[in-house]
Design a protein around this motif. Structure first.
Motif, PDB file in Angstrom:
ATOM      1  N   GLY A 200     -14.787  -0.987 -27.239  1.00 37.35           N
ATOM      2  CA  GLY A 200     -14.205   0.260 -27.733  1.00 37.35           C
ATOM      3  C   GLY A 200     -13.110   0.011 -28.751  1.00 37.35           C
ATOM      4  O   GLY A 200     -12.988   0.742 -29.745  1.00 37.35           O
ATOM      5  N   GLN A 203     -14.623  -0.849 -32.039  1.00 36.85           N
ATOM      6  CA  GLN A 203     -15.166   0.331 -32.715  1.00 36.85           C
ATOM      7  C   GLN A 203     -14.065   1.259 -33.209  1.00 36.85           C
ATOM      8  O   GLN A 203     -14.316   2.150 -34.012  1.00 36.85           O
ATOM      9  CB  GLN A 203     -16.094   1.095 -31.757  1.00 36.85           C
ATOM     10  CG  GLN A 203     -17.327   0.306 -31.334  1.00 36.85           C
ATOM     11  CD  GLN A 203     -18.138   1.032 -30.274  1.00 36.85           C
ATOM     12  OE1 GLN A 203     -17.825   2.175 -29.923  1.00 36.85           O
ATOM     13  NE2 GLN A 203     -19.179   0.375 -29.773  1.00 36.85           N
ATOM     14  N   GLY A 204     -12.844   1.057 -32.717  1.00 41.35           N
ATOM     15  CA  GLY A 204     -11.727   1.879 -33.141  1.00 41.35           C
ATOM     16  C   GLY A 204     -11.631   3.212 -32.430  1.00 41.35           C
ATOM     17  O   GLY A 204     -10.831   4.066 -32.827  1.00 41.35           O
ATOM     18  N   ASP A 205     -12.408   3.412 -31.392  1.00 39.90           N
ATOM     19  CA  ASP A 205     -12.382   4.680 -30.666  1.00 39.90           C
ATOM     20  C   ASP A 205     -12.582   4.385 -29.182  1.00 39.90           C
ATOM     21  O   ASP A 205     -13.688   4.090 -28.730  1.00 39.90           O
ATOM     22  CB  ASP A 205     -13.483   5.612 -31.169  1.00 39.90           C
ATOM     23  CG  ASP A 205     -13.391   6.992 -30.517  1.00 39.90           C
ATOM     24  OD1 ASP A 205     -12.416   7.228 -29.764  1.00 39.90           O
ATOM     25  OD2 ASP A 205     -14.292   7.815 -30.756  1.00 39.90           O
ATOM     26  N   ASN A 207     -12.400   6.466 -26.839  1.00 35.73           N
ATOM     27  CA  ASN A 207     -13.058   7.571 -26.149  1.00 35.73           C
ATOM     28  C   ASN A 207     -14.571   7.554 -26.322  1.00 35.73           C
ATOM     29  O   ASN A 207     -15.276   8.326 -25.678  1.00 35.73           O
ATOM     30  CB  ASN A 207     -12.507   8.907 -26.648  1.00 35.73           C
ATOM     31  CG  ASN A 207     -11.035   9.085 -26.279  1.00 35.73           C
ATOM     32  OD1 ASN A 207     -10.611   8.669 -25.202  1.00 35.73           O
ATOM     33  ND2 ASN A 207     -10.261   9.700 -27.176  1.00 35.73           N
ATOM     34  N   SER A 208     -15.053   6.704 -27.199  1.00 43.02           N
ATOM     35  CA  SER A 208     -16.496   6.634 -27.420  1.00 43.02           C
ATOM     36  C   SER A 208     -17.145   5.732 -26.379  1.00 43.02           C
ATOM     37  O   SER A 208     -16.483   4.936 -25.714  1.00 43.02           O
ATOM     38  CB  SER A 208     -16.786   6.096 -28.829  1.00 43.02           C
ATOM     39  OG  SER A 208     -16.293   4.759 -28.941  1.00 43.02           O
ATOM     40  N   SER A 210     -19.191   2.645 -25.014  1.00 50.24           N
ATOM     41  CA  SER A 210     -19.340   1.249 -25.440  1.00 50.24           C
ATOM     42  C   SER A 210     -19.995   0.459 -24.318  1.00 50.24           C
ATOM     43  O   SER A 210     -19.883   0.806 -23.145  1.00 50.24           O
ATOM     44  CB  SER A 210     -17.979   0.634 -25.796  1.00 50.24           C
ATOM     45  OG  SER A 210     -17.101   0.701 -24.679  1.00 50.24           O
TER      46      SER A 210
END
Length: 258
Positions: A200, A203-205, A207-208, A210
């Motif tokens: 995560g 990916q820089g997020d 909350n997404s 992974s």
């Protein structure tokens, strides 16, 4: 890595609880044999406590002898201090006529008889305990030693102790095994959480969604990487002597020559 190694050690400890049965039985057999052999040495320093210990053992665990009550027939368990050597059945005799005479004669300087200590008596016996001349049916009224199972404890102390300690060890092993399974499940969940958070962050997020994994590479590759890490732990503190073999070649002088 250290956590997984500790978890592996816990598993080994649990498995050892189930694999030490033979060693435990051998140790009990040796210890009981020696204890019974020195049962009579109540006046010998270092052995005077054995009689009381063996008696308490047989009473508490409801057992007799090492393998059975007949073990007492093969040793002298009465101290010479309490034997009248002037009596015929106590004096050394080279003439052995029958099985009963052999038991009651002095063989190789030992007074043997078909009797057992009082601690072998079964408290559930409906009749007074018969602990002398056990093999002689005619010495007692309405007695048949081959069928009188309630008169003495029939189980040997080795078997009784083996069952007792086996139950304890197996209980410990089961507890450790359950603990190991719990630790393994926690480590597995933490590992998935760690790797998914790392993905995560990449990916820089956070909350997404992974992916997470236990091993980023294969099992052998991961083992090789960790082994190299262990080998290189102390190398960072080694002195570099590549430059003409002088470790101080790049160290500036702290004083100026005049």
């Amino acid at each position: 890595m250290c956590t997984f190694f500790f978890t592996f050690c816990v598993l080994v400890g649990a498995l050892m609880c189930y694999s030490m049965h033979g060693e435990l039985e051998e140790s009990l057999n040796l210890g009981l044999t020696e204890a019974i052999r020195f049962y009579k040495d109540t006046d010998t320093p270092g052995r005077c406590f054995l009689k009381r210990t063996v008696d308490l053992l047989q009473i508490e665990f409801k057992c007799c002898g090492n393998n059975g009550y007949k073990d007492w027939f093969q040793i002298q368990w009465i101290s010479n201090r309490y034997l009248d050597m002037s009596k015929k059945d106590v004096r050394v005799s080279d003439l052995v006529i029958s099985y009963q005479d052999r038991l009651r004669s002095n063989v190789q300087g030992k007074y043997l008889m078909d009797g057992v200590p009082f601690s072998c008596c079964n408290i559930n016996s409906p009749r007074p305990c018969i602990q002398q001349q056990i093999s002689n049916n005619s010495a007692h009224f309405n007695y048949e030693h081959q069928t009188e199972e309630l008169n003495l404890w029939m189980k040997g102390c080795r078997q009784a102790l083996l069952e007792y300690y086996t139950h304890i060890v197996q209980s410990i092993g089961l507890t450790v095994l359950i603990t190991w399974l719990f630790e393994l499940s926690v480590l597995t969940g933490v590992r998935y959480l760690q790797t998914s958070l790392e993905n995560g962050l990449r990916q820089g997020d956070l909350n997404s969604e992974s992916d997470g994994w236990l091993l980023e590479n294969g099992l052998m590759e991961t083992a090789r990487i960790n082994l190299n890490i262990i080998k290189n732990i102390g190398k960072c503190n080694q002195i570099d002597t590549a430059n003409n073999g002088d470790p101080n070649i790049d160290v500036p002088s702290s004083s100026i020559a005049h």
